[in-house]
Design an enzyme around this catalytic site. Structure first.
Site, PDB file in Angstrom:
ATOM      1  N   THR A 228       7.284   1.448  -6.554  1.00  0.00           N
ATOM      2  CA  THR A 228       7.253   2.916  -6.486  1.00  0.00           C
ATOM      3  C   THR A 228       7.421   3.487  -7.887  1.00  0.00           C
ATOM      4  O   THR A 228       8.075   2.877  -8.721  1.00  0.00           O
ATOM      5  CB  THR A 228       8.440   3.351  -5.589  1.00  0.00           C
ATOM      6  OG1 THR A 228       8.172   2.917  -4.272  1.00  0.00           O
ATOM      7  CG2 THR A 228       8.685   4.842  -5.620  1.00  0.00           C
ATOM      8  N   ARG A 256       4.929   4.643   9.540  1.00  0.00           N
ATOM      9  CA  ARG A 256       6.225   4.585   8.848  1.00  0.00           C
ATOM     10  C   ARG A 256       6.202   5.394   7.533  1.00  0.00           C
ATOM     11  O   ARG A 256       5.269   5.300   6.741  1.00  0.00           O
ATOM     12  CB  ARG A 256       6.555   3.121   8.553  1.00  0.00           C
ATOM     13  CG  ARG A 256       7.905   2.914   7.852  1.00  0.00           C
ATOM     14  CD  ARG A 256       7.765   2.853   6.343  1.00  0.00           C
ATOM     15  NE  ARG A 256       9.048   2.520   5.700  1.00  0.00           N
ATOM     16  CZ  ARG A 256       9.276   2.647   4.396  1.00  0.00           C
ATOM     17  NH1 ARG A 256       8.344   3.081   3.590  1.00  0.00           N
ATOM     18  NH2 ARG A 256      10.454   2.339   3.886  1.00  0.00           N
ATOM     19  N   VAL A 257       7.246   6.167   7.331  1.00  0.00           N
ATOM     20  CA  VAL A 257       7.411   6.909   6.079  1.00  0.00           C
ATOM     21  C   VAL A 257       8.798   6.599   5.542  1.00  0.00           C
ATOM     22  O   VAL A 257       9.775   6.577   6.300  1.00  0.00           O
ATOM     23  CB  VAL A 257       7.264   8.435   6.320  1.00  0.00           C
ATOM     24  CG1 VAL A 257       7.528   9.200   5.026  1.00  0.00           C
ATOM     25  CG2 VAL A 257       5.874   8.766   6.861  1.00  0.00           C
ATOM     26  N   GLY A 258       8.896   6.347   4.238  1.00  0.00           N
ATOM     27  CA  GLY A 258      10.186   6.004   3.628  1.00  0.00           C
ATOM     28  C   GLY A 258      10.892   7.218   3.051  1.00  0.00           C
ATOM     29  O   GLY A 258      10.648   8.365   3.447  1.00  0.00           O
ATOM     30  N   ASP A 259      11.752   6.951   2.097  1.00  0.00           N
ATOM     31  CA  ASP A 259      12.603   8.005   1.528  1.00  0.00           C
ATOM     32  C   ASP A 259      11.882   8.906   0.533  1.00  0.00           C
ATOM     33  O   ASP A 259      12.310  10.037   0.300  1.00  0.00           O
ATOM     34  CB  ASP A 259      13.796   7.360   0.819  1.00  0.00           C
ATOM     35  CG  ASP A 259      13.345   6.400  -0.282  1.00  0.00           C
ATOM     36  OD1 ASP A 259      12.392   5.625  -0.057  1.00  0.00           O
ATOM     37  OD2 ASP A 259      13.926   6.432  -1.382  1.00  0.00           O
ATOM     38  N   THR A 280      14.142   4.571  -5.874  1.00  0.00           N
ATOM     39  CA  THR A 280      13.229   3.513  -5.428  1.00  0.00           C
ATOM     40  C   THR A 280      14.048   2.422  -4.756  1.00  0.00           C
ATOM     41  O   THR A 280      15.105   2.041  -5.253  1.00  0.00           O
ATOM     42  CB  THR A 280      12.423   2.924  -6.602  1.00  0.00           C
ATOM     43  OG1 THR A 280      11.722   1.770  -6.133  1.00  0.00           O
ATOM     44  CG2 THR A 280      13.297   2.513  -7.781  1.00  0.00           C
ATOM     45  N   GLY A 281      13.585   1.964  -3.616  1.00  0.00           N
ATOM     46  CA  GLY A 281      14.339   0.917  -2.929  1.00  0.00           C
ATOM     47  C   GLY A 281      14.051   0.923  -1.448  1.00  0.00           C
ATOM     48  O   GLY A 281      13.002   1.395  -1.011  1.00  0.00           O
ATOM     49  N   GLY A 283      13.738   2.245   1.671  1.00  0.00           N
ATOM     50  CA  GLY A 283      13.670   3.641   2.068  1.00  0.00           C
ATOM     51  C   GLY A 283      14.528   4.010   3.262  1.00  0.00           C
ATOM     52  O   GLY A 283      15.149   5.076   3.284  1.00  0.00           O
TER      53      GLY A 283
HETATM   54  N1  ASP Z   1      11.399   3.606  -1.344  1.00  0.00           N
HETATM   55  C1  ASP Z   1      10.071   3.197  -1.013  1.00  0.00           C
HETATM   56  C2  ASP Z   1       9.890   3.266   0.468  1.00  0.00           C
HETATM   57  O1  ASP Z   1      10.799   2.881   1.185  1.00  0.00           O
HETATM   58  C3  ASP Z   1       9.751   1.814  -1.474  1.00  0.00           C
HETATM   59  C4  ASP Z   1      10.179   1.498  -2.880  1.00  0.00           C
HETATM   60  O2  ASP Z   1      10.745   2.325  -3.583  1.00  0.00           O
HETATM   61  O3  ASP Z   1       9.941   0.373  -3.300  1.00  0.00           O
HETATM   62  O4  ASP Z   1       8.822   3.650   0.905  1.00  0.00           O
END
Ligand code: ASP
Length: 387
Positions: A228, A256-259, A280-281, A283
């Site tokens: 990300t 699916r939607v992340g953070d 980033t991480g 989500g």
């Molecule tokens: N945070 C992002 C998500 O969960 C993925 C990432 O940052 O690597 O969609």
């Protein structure tokens, strides 16, 4: 029996040592905040020295440098935080090294579904998009939502058609295709015993005998979700802003939607609180921990300026607290997210223009540039400082 003198002497010594180190730190810290300051990330994850070849390492550093230069150039000529963020993120969205725009990971159905968000710290306006498939620069779409619609978040085909209606470049979905990410999907689905979807329409034919674009610059295939991209900025008008863009997680399904596009989870900025955050991480955990908003709340709660009559940081102790609060808030929040089970990292810009980087992973592609230090400095591994 200890005498009063024997008890107070060490205390006095400690107090003197603290005063000396406080004075030294205050001296070391520039009294003036930089005129502008900019920081970026290109994702956090299991990034170890042994897992990147020297060529891969160099390719990432060069890509981060290009993005920092683009954002820095905007800020150096008096441009806004938002323009700097968009300029840098668009470069990373076009770069197949990162999991955003071209180079994004694939869903289980074999599509690239892109999420992004942007937030303007000066008025708390925000825009976000999720599940884009045809808009070349999702960060520009998020900004268009913020500036040209009455809404904060748009999703799916509606979001793409809104972006198109504002004149943003549309591309065929195969524009985002990279062989490496496709092979990452095939590997993930094979491990999960799931069916492999057909190659997307318009994608290049499957290479015979290996990865066509798996040149030296590409990281290992087991990089499933990280990559990300994000940016935080303080401009010369004193305004903070944050932006983030991602393809999400490999083999994601069910929409699916992340953070990232969730304002307050992966992205947040507030002049009033004195913060801009891009995360980033994992989500799911970052949403539950409301990572970005929480960091801002921590910073606001311990803002040393609110305890001075003039709102200025004039004395050494206030300055020390100000220098420490942003990295401390970032670190604590990452620890909290990790205690829930989520790993990742954040970049945070404080109102003093000193960026903080915190991560619970072995690496995070990252970098910084400012009016005080206009040469881009980048880092990859957790144990190195940007240089
Ligand atoms: N945070 C992002 C998500 O969960 C993925 C990432 O940052 O690597 O969609």
């Amino acid at each position: 029996m200890p005498t009063l003198r024997s008890l107070t002497r060490p205390l006095l010594g400690a107090a003197l040592a603290l005063a000396a180190s406080t004075a030294a730190l205050a001296q070391a810290a520039p009294a003036q905040a930089p005129r502008w300051s900019f920081a970026i990330h290109g994702g956090a994850g299991v990034i170890e020295r042994a897992s990147l070849s020297p060529e891969q390492d160099a390719a990432y550093r060069a890509a981060l440098t290009r993005a920092l230069q683009a954002g820095g150039a905007v800020l150096a000529r008096g441009g806004t935080s938002l323009d700097a963020i968009q300029a840098a993120i668009e470069i990373m969205e076009d770069d197949p090294l990162f999991n955003a725009g071209r180079g994004a990971v694939f869903t289980a159905a074999g599509r690239n579904e892109l999420d992004a968000a942007v937030m303007n710290g000066s008025d708390l306006s925000a825009g976000a998009v999720a599940g884009l498939t045809t808009t070349r620069h999702p960060i520009a779409a998020a900004r268009a939502v913020m500036e040209k619609s009455p809404h904060v978040m748009l999703i799916g085909p509606g979001a793409d058609s809104f972006a198109a209606s504002t004149g943003l470049e549309q591309v065929p979905p195969a524009f985002f295709f990279t062989e490496r990410r496709w092979q990452g999907l095939v590997q993930a689905l094979t491990e999960q015993n799931q069916p492999i979807p057909p190659r997307p329409e318009g994608a290049p034919a499957a290479p015979i005998g290996g990865l066509a674009d798996n040149d030296a610059a590409y990281p290992p295939l087991n990089e499933r979700k990280f990559g990300t991209v994000g940016a935080v900025a303080l401009d010369s008008h004193g305004d903070l802003a944050a932006g983030t863009s991602t393809g999400g997680m490999t083999a994601k399904r069910w929409g699916r939607v992340g953070d990232v596009p969730v304002i307050g989870a992966g992205t947040y900025a507030s002049n009033r609180d004195g913060c801009a955050v891009s995360a980033t991480g994992d989500g799911e955990y970052f949403i539950r921990a409301t990572v970005a908003r929480d960091i801002c709340a921590r910073i606001a709660a311990f803002d040393p300026r609110t305890s001075t009559e003039t709102g200025e940081c004039a004395d050494a102790l206030c300055m020390i607290r100000e220098i420490r609060i942003v990295p401390l808030a970032a670190r604590r929040e990452i620890e909290d997210a990790e205690s829930l089970g989520g790993k990742g990292g954040v970049i945070v810009m404080g109102r003093d223009g000193r960026p903080a980087f915190a991560m619970s992973t072995s690496g995070m592609y990252r970098g910084e540039i400012s009016s005080d230090a206009p040469q881009p400095r980048v880092a990859i591994y957790a144990d190195e400082a940007p240089r």
